[in-house]
Design a protein around this motif. Structure first.
Motif, PDB file in Angstrom:
ATOM      1  N   ILE A 127       0.860  -1.198   0.000  1.00 23.66           N
ATOM      2  CA  ILE A 127       0.000   0.000   0.000  1.00 23.66           C
ATOM      3  C   ILE A 127       0.894   1.244   0.000  1.00 23.66           C
ATOM      4  CG2 ILE A 127      -1.688   1.336   1.323  1.00 23.66           C
ATOM      5  CD1 ILE A 127      -2.879  -1.299   2.324  1.00 23.66           C
ATOM      6  N   GLU A 128       1.941   1.210   0.825  1.00 26.79           N
ATOM      7  CA  GLU A 128       2.851   2.367   0.879  1.00 26.79           C
ATOM      8  C   GLU A 128       3.652   2.491  -0.423  1.00 26.79           C
ATOM      9  OE1 GLU A 128       5.051   1.998   4.537  1.00 26.79           O
ATOM     10  OE2 GLU A 128       3.378   2.847   5.686  1.00 26.79           O
ATOM     11  N   TYR A 129       3.923   1.353  -1.059  1.00 30.11           N
ATOM     12  CA  TYR A 129       4.602   1.360  -2.372  1.00 30.11           C
ATOM     13  C   TYR A 129       3.765   2.155  -3.373  1.00 30.11           C
ATOM     14  CZ  TYR A 129       6.837  -0.694  -6.544  1.00 30.11           C
ATOM     15  OH  TYR A 129       7.498  -0.891  -7.739  1.00 30.11           O
ATOM     16  N   VAL A 130       2.456   1.914  -3.359  1.00 29.35           N
ATOM     17  CA  VAL A 130       1.555   2.650  -4.266  1.00 29.35           C
ATOM     18  C   VAL A 130       1.582   4.145  -3.933  1.00 29.35           C
ATOM     19  CG1 VAL A 130      -0.855   2.940  -4.980  1.00 29.35           C
ATOM     20  CG2 VAL A 130       0.093   0.658  -4.746  1.00 29.35           C
ATOM     21  N   MET A 131       1.657   4.469  -2.647  1.00 33.10           N
ATOM     22  CA  MET A 131       1.779   5.888  -2.263  1.00 33.10           C
ATOM     23  C   MET A 131       3.089   6.469  -2.785  1.00 33.10           C
ATOM     24  SD  MET A 131       0.637   5.997   1.711  1.00 33.10           S
ATOM     25  CE  MET A 131      -0.891   5.288   2.289  1.00 33.10           C
ATOM     26  N   ARG A 132       4.208   5.746  -2.569  1.00 33.25           N
ATOM     27  CA  ARG A 132       5.523   6.258  -2.948  1.00 33.25           C
ATOM     28  C   ARG A 132       5.614   6.500  -4.445  1.00 33.25           C
ATOM     29  NH1 ARG A 132       7.494   2.675   1.183  1.00 33.25           N
ATOM     30  NH2 ARG A 132       7.779   0.908  -0.216  1.00 33.25           N
ATOM     31  N   HIS A 133       5.063   5.553  -5.245  1.00 25.56           N
ATOM     32  CA  HIS A 133       5.260   5.634  -6.706  1.00 25.56           C
ATOM     33  C   HIS A 133       4.002   6.080  -7.444  1.00 25.56           C
ATOM     34  CE1 HIS A 133       9.143   3.805  -6.010  1.00 25.56           C
ATOM     35  NE2 HIS A 133       8.560   2.838  -5.314  1.00 25.56           N
ATOM     36  N   LYS A 134       2.998   6.488  -6.685  1.00 21.22           N
ATOM     37  CA  LYS A 134       1.741   7.004  -7.260  1.00 21.22           C
ATOM     38  C   LYS A 134       1.127   6.018  -8.255  1.00 21.22           C
ATOM     39  CE  LYS A 134       3.297  11.694  -6.431  1.00 21.22           C
ATOM     40  NZ  LYS A 134       3.008  11.453  -4.989  1.00 21.22           N
ATOM     41  N   GLY A 135       1.108   4.759  -7.868  1.00 23.25           N
ATOM     42  CA  GLY A 135       0.521   3.715  -8.713  1.00 23.25           C
ATOM     43  C   GLY A 135       1.520   2.606  -8.991  1.00 23.25           C
ATOM     44  N   THR A 136       1.138   1.715  -9.879  1.00 20.46           N
ATOM     45  CA  THR A 136       2.021   0.596 -10.235  1.00 20.46           C
ATOM     46  C   THR A 136       1.994   0.389 -11.751  1.00 20.46           C
ATOM     47  OG1 THR A 136       0.233  -0.996 -10.095  1.00 20.46           O
ATOM     48  CG2 THR A 136       1.514  -0.657  -8.082  1.00 20.46           C
ATOM     49  N   ALA A 137       2.176   1.501 -12.489  1.00 18.30           N
ATOM     50  CA  ALA A 137       2.048   1.433 -13.955  1.00 18.30           C
ATOM     51  C   ALA A 137       2.856   0.274 -14.551  1.00 18.30           C
ATOM     52  CB  ALA A 137       2.489   2.747 -14.566  1.00 18.30           C
ATOM     53  N   HIS A 138       4.065   0.034 -14.035  1.00 18.96           N
ATOM     54  CA  HIS A 138       4.938  -0.969 -14.651  1.00 18.96           C
ATOM     55  C   HIS A 138       4.526  -2.402 -14.314  1.00 18.96           C
ATOM     56  CE1 HIS A 138       6.486  -0.765 -10.623  1.00 18.96           C
ATOM     57  NE2 HIS A 138       7.271  -1.793 -10.850  1.00 18.96           N
ATOM     58  N   LEU A 139       3.557  -2.570 -13.417  1.00 22.49           N
ATOM     59  CA  LEU A 139       3.124  -3.929 -13.071  1.00 22.49           C
ATOM     60  C   LEU A 139       1.803  -4.301 -13.751  1.00 22.49           C
ATOM     61  CD1 LEU A 139       3.846  -4.002  -9.217  1.00 22.49           C
ATOM     62  CD2 LEU A 139       5.278  -4.880 -11.051  1.00 22.49           C
ATOM     63  N   ARG A 140       1.202  -3.333 -14.442  1.00 21.54           N
ATOM     64  CA  ARG A 140      -0.133  -3.573 -15.012  1.00 21.54           C
ATOM     65  C   ARG A 140      -0.052  -3.778 -16.513  1.00 21.54           C
ATOM     66  NH1 ARG A 140      -2.400   1.870 -13.166  1.00 21.54           N
ATOM     67  NH2 ARG A 140      -4.063   1.419 -14.630  1.00 21.54           N
ATOM     68  N   THR A 141      -0.644  -4.864 -16.984  1.00 22.40           N
ATOM     69  CA  THR A 141      -0.685  -5.059 -18.436  1.00 22.40           C
ATOM     70  C   THR A 141      -1.812  -4.189 -18.986  1.00 22.40           C
ATOM     71  OG1 THR A 141      -2.352  -6.777 -18.469  1.00 22.40           O
ATOM     72  CG2 THR A 141      -0.086  -7.485 -18.129  1.00 22.40           C
ATOM     73  N   GLU A 142      -1.671  -3.856 -20.255  1.00 17.44           N
ATOM     74  CA  GLU A 142      -2.730  -3.084 -20.915  1.00 17.44           C
ATOM     75  C   GLU A 142      -3.630  -4.044 -21.695  1.00 17.44           C
ATOM     76  OE1 GLU A 142      -2.936   0.634 -20.952  1.00 17.44           O
ATOM     77  OE2 GLU A 142      -1.770   0.153 -19.180  1.00 17.44           O
ATOM     78  N   SER A 143      -3.430  -5.337 -21.455  1.00 18.35           N
ATOM     79  CA  SER A 143      -4.091  -6.355 -22.268  1.00 18.35           C
ATOM     80  C   SER A 143      -5.605  -6.212 -22.292  1.00 18.35           C
ATOM     81  CB  SER A 143      -3.734  -7.735 -21.731  1.00 18.35           C
ATOM     82  OG  SER A 143      -4.217  -7.840 -20.414  1.00 18.35           O
ATOM     83  N   TYR A 144      -6.188  -5.812 -21.149  1.00 17.91           N
ATOM     84  CA  TYR A 144      -7.649  -5.791 -21.076  1.00 17.91           C
ATOM     85  C   TYR A 144      -8.243  -4.638 -21.864  1.00 17.91           C
ATOM     86  CZ  TYR A 144      -6.331  -2.623 -17.354  1.00 17.91           C
ATOM     87  OH  TYR A 144      -5.754  -1.616 -16.633  1.00 17.91           O
ATOM     88  N   ARG A 145      -7.393  -3.781 -22.391  1.00 23.33           N
ATOM     89  CA  ARG A 145      -7.930  -2.715 -23.251  1.00 23.33           C
ATOM     90  C   ARG A 145      -8.076  -3.187 -24.687  1.00 23.33           C
ATOM     91  NH1 ARG A 145      -5.495   2.728 -20.526  1.00 23.33           N
ATOM     92  NH2 ARG A 145      -6.340   2.180 -18.492  1.00 23.33           N
TER      93      ARG A 145
END
Lengths: 530, 530
Positions: A466-484
């Motif tokens: 949770i704090e990681y998401v705060m530090r990096h303002k999200g997790t863009a590099h961990l999310r695939t765009e596949s569902y788009r």
């Protein structure tokens, strides 16, 4: 040897972690929780966030039955809704389930259960859509929320308000999740081959026969239809009204930054997963604390036989008297002492060895050395606590995911499931079998060892991420765009069609060419002969 | 703030971890490593295992060129093979690649490169099959191995001997992996939709056009054909000769207990994964140590301009002089100082600012505050070190996965790729762009922050999981049995065919029934009219 890894090691690790972590700036978390037992575990995360120095705001409705408005560790926003889902919703469903289980069902009864379940299914999204609309339309509230500059939205996505609000506020989105608005969370985020991943409610394991695979596929298809027509329209209406054109609610659900999944693979069948899914199963479990003296005395009076506890969870406190009589009769024939969480009339057949209580310190009891057996309904919390403490289970599932949860323990040899339908015949036998056959206890102890042997305590892991998401303002590099991608592109159907068509074209051209060639040769020969 | 998370925190964490972990019994590990740069990182794991008190036996061949027979931290078994793969195998491939890149290629040249690559492709499994056969047939050696009672086999599964031997010895199997005997590891263990997961060698990212997706699919199909006919037969022959009937080599590859994957998602595109895949990308990286005085003096003489380093990795030490001249000319025009790992003739155009070295302490140089740029070939080790230290890269890929690795950095804005073909035009421009445009450095620093912000140092994580396999004698609960299903069942093709056929049957019966009904009605009407 590794059994006490956690208890010895995690304290040191946690202390060390908490001290040396250059603590994330004191974050601001906007929480959209869910009611009932779901609130119990969200509450644990909120308390942990508060202890880490973050400030938490909980968004509840005026109909909330578990989530209090006042708290020492969170502030709250209460949103008005006209038609809430209250604790009573379980009762009619439970009664119909019991009638059907005990053979008192008619076709009409079965049909009315389906209607009841479907009506509940669409009641929640309707309420959530109203909630979000009321928040967005409340200019004053929206101004407050925007000015507070929250770092992220934390939500249980079985109810969709948090998902919608995170998108509206353009905030990173963190899930405390097992279910999304429709179905199990993994089904939405990770590839889930129907061939070995059983659908919830199917009563199947990860090893299926052909017929079972057909059943699994049909359940999946049926679920998709229900989602499409009963659940999604309410949420999609909010997207269409307040968001940019083309925003699809399903994409919002899939696009969360972090999925803190309330299972681990000691409990769940192994399956594909994704980089932004973090397993925190058992994060609510902790070593047992000493018991109140009266309970301790009662337990000690059991001697070498030990103790059994029984609880059917948050929702089910009362059962019809014929069922409680059957349960009490079985308990009365055992040499063990029994602590039974039971509200309602005292069963006529209750034995001297059985203590009825309104509430019990379940975790502390399960961790007691004299604990022999847990009679459980199969909620995720209870099942994870049984795993943590290594206590074998006799399961009495009623509805929702309870049968499936118990099935996972049974498949690993740590539990035996009994249905209400055959309670009078099977309950005592099941209790005796699990008490006397050492493999049940051994298997649960093995699962407990596996569960505790992790590099990090699950609650600390959840806090880290949770704090990681705060530090990096999200997790863009961990999310695939596949569902788009459109579904036919995702499954490469367009590519395969193109390749097949190309091969076919080449084949046809070749055949046509050869036939043309043969025809010419024939013609020539004919001409020669003539 | 989180940037120094690791450096401050991991020391404490590791110390605490190592001290409080009820150390696994001193384990015995049988290692089947791979040569070249692959040995460098296997060696790091072996040293770490030795430091943890485990004893390691390395199985090498008499043709090994990197793996020494004598060592202070492992014992070794040397197996005789007739035809080894030595370091020289790269040279003919490299020369042909360079000829093609520089437009000196003919169709014949291109064809002979393919033949060379395919011949190498089948040379390894042939050697591995011979190695395993020789071990199994050596009764004395087999007796020794069995009596030693190893806890697990650790192998780099790009070469398949360890996989075969683990099955023969019935030992848990742990991979230090990025490649399996054919292709990238994830492709074998996790669902890998071709629609957004680029095949190695495709030069594609996770965002593809339709044409690119067609290319990706064709590369996948071609790869499967090559695997089927060039690689697998050698390994399968060993299975058929020495194992139970029906043992499939592909199942053995997939059935490993633990996949310690040499990437993380700061480097790799996000994709589906599995519960027994642990990401240890960057496990070889560590904070920089002080440099030898002469190197430090050279670096300090660069003033505010800073330093560039260039290395083309383990395999490529020499390049043709026209290429090195072009590189040297570009370097000579920069205000930076350059340290260039170069063996061979001194380029005629070498500037005063460039220092040629036989070997360099790459990690310590990359961590130096004056480091401005890394000219790299794109091996996984170098790329991960660049990420760890946050140094931008100009990439000069030659073969294998090098282009794909650099592409991942380029897609994140941390690198620029230059091809040998356009070196004279583009190299200087690329160097100047990456040096002057701040976004390259900023992006690499961002990747570095993300990479270092993990709950646990990757090497410690790898050690935890190897010991986990020792403690629990495998990871049965983390492994799906999915790959034991026939492919048509796995993809539910049989179920879908059945359902479609059923729907079709119902439709046809209904149509037939209606037609029959219509026909009868017509007949009756006709009869009436008559």
């Amino acid at each position: 040897m590794a059994y006490h890894l956690w208890s010895i090691f995690s304290c040191l690790l946690v202390t060390c972690f908490m001290v040396s972590l250059p603590a994330c700036h004191s974050g601001k978390v906007l929480v959209f929780p869910l009611e009932g037992s779901h609130w119990l575990h969200m509450d644990i995360l909120i308390k942990a966030l508060h202890a880490q120095g973050h400030s938490v705001t909980v968004v509840r409705t005026n109909k909330s039955w578990y989530i209090k408005e006042e708290s020492s560790y969170y502030s709250s926003i209460t949103v008005h809704v006209t038609d809430g889902v209250d604790e009573g919703f379980v009762k009619p469903i439970l009664n119909k389930v019991l009638d059907i289980e005990r053979g008192k069902s008619s076709a009409l009864n079965f049909f009315s259960l389906q209607v009841e379940a479907l009506s509940f299914m669409s009641k929640v999204p309707k309420m959530m859509a109203e909630m979000v609309t009321n928040i967005i339309e409340d200019k004053e509230l929206m101004k407050d929320i925007k000015e507070t500059q929250y770092d992220l939205v934390l939500t249980d996505p079985a109810w969709g308000a948090g998902v919608l609000m995170a998108h509206y506020l353009q905030l990173p989105l963190v899930y405390n999740v097992r279910w999304v608005t429709f179905g199990e969370g993994h089904q939405v985020i990770a590839p889930s081959p129907v061939s070995y991943i059983p659908m919830t409610g199917s009563g199947l394991t990860d090893k299926m026969t052909f017929t079972e695979r057909v059943k699994n596929m049909l359940i999946k298809l049926l679920g998709q239809v229900q989602d499409r027509f009963l659940v999604r329209p309410y949420y999609q209406a909010v997207c269409d009204e307040y968001f940019q054109p083309g925003v699809d609610f399903n994409e919002l659900i899939q696009g969360a930054d972090l999925w803190l999944m309330r299972v681990d693979f000691v409990f769940e069948f192994p399956r594909p997963t994704m980089p932004n899914v973090i397993y925190m199963g058992g994060f609510q479990c902790k070593p047992a604390k000493p018991l109140p003296q009266d309970l301790e005395d009662f337990i000690q009076s059991s001697g070498e036989h030990g103790v059994i506890i029984m609880s059917l969870g948050t929702f089910v406190k009362e059962l019809p008297s014929d069922i409680t009589d059957e349960i009490a009769t079985a308990f009365a024939q055992l040499p063990q002492k029994i602590i039974w969480r039971h509200i309602g009339d005292r069963p006529a057949t209750l034995g001297n060895n059985t203590l009825l209580v309104d509430w019990m310190p379940q975790n502390d009891l399960l961790g007691h050395p004299k604990m022999r057996l847990f009679v459980a309904h199969g909620g995720t919390n209870g099942v994870q606590e049984a795993i943590y403490h290594g206590v074998p289970v006799v399961g009495l599932p009623l509805f929702f995911d309870q049968y499936d949860n118990l099935l996972r323990l049974q498949a690993r040899g740590g539990a035996k499931i009994v249905t209400i339908a055959t309670l009078d015949n099977d309950f005592l036998k099941a209790l005796q079998e699990v008490l006397q056959e050492p493999s049940y206890r051994e298997n649960m102890q093995r699962l407990s060892k596996l569960h505790r042997d992790q590099p990090m305590n699950p609650l600390d892991l959840a806090m880290f991420w949770i704090e990681y998401v705060m530090r990096h303002k999200g997790t863009a590099h961990l999310r695939t765009e596949s569902y788009r991608m459109p579904w036919y592109s995702y499954h490469s159907l367009d590519v395969m069609t193109f390749l097949l068509a190309s091969v076919l074209l080449i084949l046809l051209t070749t055949v046509a060419f050869i036939r043309c060639l043969c025809f010419r040769m024939c013609c020539r020969r004919k001409m020669k002969h003539e």
